[in-house]
Design a protein around this motif. Structure first.
Motif, mmCIF file in Angstrom:
data_model
loop_
_atom_site.group_PDB
_atom_site.id
_atom_site.type_symbol
_atom_site.label_atom_id
_atom_site.label_comp_id
_atom_site.label_asym_id
_atom_site.label_seq_id
_atom_site.Cartn_x
_atom_site.Cartn_y
_atom_site.Cartn_z
ATOM 1 N N ASN A 92 -54.121 -6.975 10.604
ATOM 2 C CA ASN A 92 -52.739 -7.385 10.818
ATOM 3 C C ASN A 92 -52.048 -6.558 11.912
ATOM 4 O O ASN A 92 -51.603 -5.426 11.680
ATOM 5 C CB ASN A 92 -51.966 -7.284 9.512
ATOM 6 N N LEU A 137 -49.211 -7.326 13.416
ATOM 7 C CA LEU A 137 -47.772 -7.273 13.179
ATOM 8 C C LEU A 137 -47.414 -6.074 12.307
ATOM 9 O O LEU A 137 -46.459 -5.333 12.601
ATOM 10 C CB LEU A 137 -47.308 -8.567 12.527
ATOM 11 N N CYS A 190 -44.968 -2.898 13.107
ATOM 12 C CA CYS A 190 -43.816 -2.564 12.262
ATOM 13 C C CYS A 190 -43.933 -1.139 11.719
ATOM 14 O O CYS A 190 -42.949 -0.393 11.666
ATOM 15 C CB CYS A 190 -43.701 -3.561 11.116
ATOM 16 N N ILE A 202 -39.931 -6.092 19.468
ATOM 17 C CA ILE A 202 -41.226 -6.349 18.831
ATOM 18 C C ILE A 202 -41.454 -7.853 18.857
ATOM 19 O O ILE A 202 -40.552 -8.629 18.526
ATOM 20 C CB ILE A 202 -41.281 -5.860 17.368
ATOM 21 N N HIS A 203 -42.622 -8.270 19.287
ATOM 22 C CA HIS A 203 -42.966 -9.682 19.206
ATOM 23 C C HIS A 203 -44.385 -9.780 18.650
ATOM 24 O O HIS A 203 -45.272 -9.010 19.030
ATOM 25 C CB HIS A 203 -42.866 -10.376 20.569
ATOM 26 N N ALA A 204 -44.573 -10.726 17.712
ATOM 27 C CA ALA A 204 -45.871 -10.794 17.030
ATOM 28 C C ALA A 204 -46.005 -12.122 16.308
ATOM 29 O O ALA A 204 -45.027 -12.805 16.025
ATOM 30 C CB ALA A 204 -46.002 -9.646 16.027
ATOM 31 N N GLY A 205 -47.255 -12.450 15.997
ATOM 32 C CA GLY A 205 -47.511 -13.535 15.074
ATOM 33 C C GLY A 205 -47.841 -14.853 15.714
ATOM 34 O O GLY A 205 -47.412 -15.160 16.831
ATOM 35 N N PRO A 226 -51.462 -12.145 11.511
ATOM 36 C CA PRO A 226 -51.172 -12.039 12.945
ATOM 37 C C PRO A 226 -52.130 -11.105 13.669
ATOM 38 O O PRO A 226 -52.295 -9.943 13.298
ATOM 39 C CB PRO A 226 -49.735 -11.508 12.988
ATOM 40 N N ALA A 272 -49.607 -8.287 18.581
ATOM 41 C CA ALA A 272 -48.229 -7.790 18.508
ATOM 42 C C ALA A 272 -47.973 -6.911 19.722
ATOM 43 O O ALA A 272 -48.880 -6.278 20.265
ATOM 44 C CB ALA A 272 -47.999 -6.999 17.229
#
Length: 428
Positions: free
Chosen positions: A246, A248, A252, A276-279, A286, A289
């Motif tokens: 993961n 994402l 985080c 933050i951009h993800a997924g 995801p 990220a």
């Protein structure tokens, strides 16, 4: 109006408003650069463009795909293929005037890029009221660099008109990509500053109010801007989540830890995770990220501490979630210590400008400014450098309502630059 530069003020204001209408973000300023190049060559300056302006090894935060799109827009906007070929995919310009008479090499720096901000299109905004608001959605000269670029071109005009009174060499640096502290590093590590005796930079709206002048004796925060990317493994979030990795969650986790970095006891610090951009979808583990990070410190040592801690948290979070990561430095700046000779020269110049009401000496200030890298490069070989500001009444930079009262603020900056050239580069 400052009397020494009165004949040049109208052209500076009109050029500023022209540039305001077509803002360009870091490393995409091809239209702006073409305007600058054509003007300074018309005045008789030599120019240094393209890869000759930079040490490419130290160019930060430049995305070739974004640059290519900007070149296509510039063509559509009427920029000639000849200029684009000379620029070699880079923006900015160094304009050089050699008087042929013995004297110092004085460099003046003006930045030229804009901010990704949507301009306020109501009568609360002076640019809207007077008909020169940005024509590009989501982009705005919300930090005054349109004023800086126009001032640099106007200084060039003054130099042309007074060339027979000057000595030494005048270099005018039109620097791209100041926002995000990206553009100065490649210039600082080139050979274009090796002969500079004096370096002077200025900024609108960093003094308390219009008609005030602030001279930064020391201050600004050293900073590092970083982009982190995480690459994991996609899997069905319900059917086989154990097969995923993961990205994402790694991002985080890193963000939470970075925002909690213990501050340094020996000076000011700042840290921010701004993006933050993800997924890929709600039922997919995801796999990708990205995040945008900045750290700051009151000096290089403290900033390095903040950077080291942030890098460790990115690395540790990637390890915890079993994902790969990449961390790129995309911008940097240092703290500023101005040379006292030039601090006092600006005090003297500002006192001579009849519209200046107050002069401040700044011993500490927040924010960051990559002019600092140029200053360090000049000071390293024994040259002297300084940074000053001339005020405006709306000081919330990077906002949709950023305004500079150009007919009042810019003439003050222009006259100070001219008075410094008279002091440093005439034999009077």
């Amino acid at each position: 109006m400052p009397t020494l530069v009165a004949p040049y003020v109208d052209e500076m204001i009109q050029m500023r408003r022209r540039l305001h209408r077509y803002p360009e973000i870091a490393w995409t300023e091809f239209v702006t650069t073409s305007i600058i190049v054509e003007r300074v060559r018309e005045l008789g300056f030599k120019t240094v463009l393209g890869k000759k302006l930079f040490n490419e090894e130290f160019v930060l935060g430049r995305d070739p795909e974004v640059v290519k799109d900007a070149q296509d827009r510039a063509r559509a906007h009427g920029v000639s293929e000849e200029i684009l070929k000379e620029l070699e995919g880079y923006t900015g310009c160094l304009a050089v005037w050699e008087t042929g008479r013995p004297g110092p090499v004085t460099a003046l720096r003006f930045d030229i890029d804009c901010i990704p901000v949507q301009e306020n299109r109501t009568d609360a905004n002076e640019a809207h009221r007077d008909g020169y608001e940005s024509t590009r959605d989501g982009l705005m000269h919300a930090c005054g660099h349109d004023g800086h670029a126009s001032m640099g071109m106007t200084v060039a005009h003054w130099v042309h008109d007074h060339a027979d009174q000057l000595c030494g060499t005048i270099k005018i640096i039109f620097q791209p990509a100041e926002e995000g502290t990206k553009g100065a590093c490649g210039i600082a590590h080139s050979n274009n500053l090796d002969d500079v005796d004096y370096l002077i930079g200025g900024h609108v709206n960093i003094a308390d109010k219009v008609h005030d002048v602030s001279i930064v004796r020391k201050g600004f925060l050293a900073t590092t801007k970083m982009n982190a990317s995480f690459t994991g493994l996609a899997a069905h979030a319900g059917g086989s989540p154990e097969l995923g990795r993961n990205a994402l969650m790694a991002a985080c986790s890193a963000a939470m830890q970075i925002m909690g970095i213990a501050r340094h006891g020996q000076g000011a610090t700042s840290v921010n995770v701004g993006v933050i951009h993800a997924g890929e979808g709600r039922n997919v583990v995801p796999a990708h990220a990205g995040m945008e990070i900045e750290v700051r410190g009151s000096n290089a040592e403290i900033n390095a501490y903040m950077q080291d801690r942030a890098e460790a948290m990115v690395r540790g979070s990637a390890m915890s979630y079993g994902v790969d990561y990449r961390l790129d430095v995309v911008g940097k700046a240092e703290d500023v210590v101005s040379d006292e000779e030039l601090v006092q020269a600006i005090v003297e110049a500002a006192k001579a400008v009849d519209t200046v009401e107050d002069i401040h000496i700044v011993e500490s200030c927040g924010g960051s400014e990559d002019h600092s890298l140029l200053m360090h490069a000049v000071q390293k070989h024994g040259g002297k450098a300084v940074f000053f500001g001339y005020g405006g009444n709306d000081t919330v930079a990077h906002s949709a309502l950023f305004q500079i009262q150009d007919t009042e603020s810019l003439p003050i900056g222009l006259e100070i630059f001219v008075r410094l050239l008279i002091k440093l580069n005439t034999n009077a």
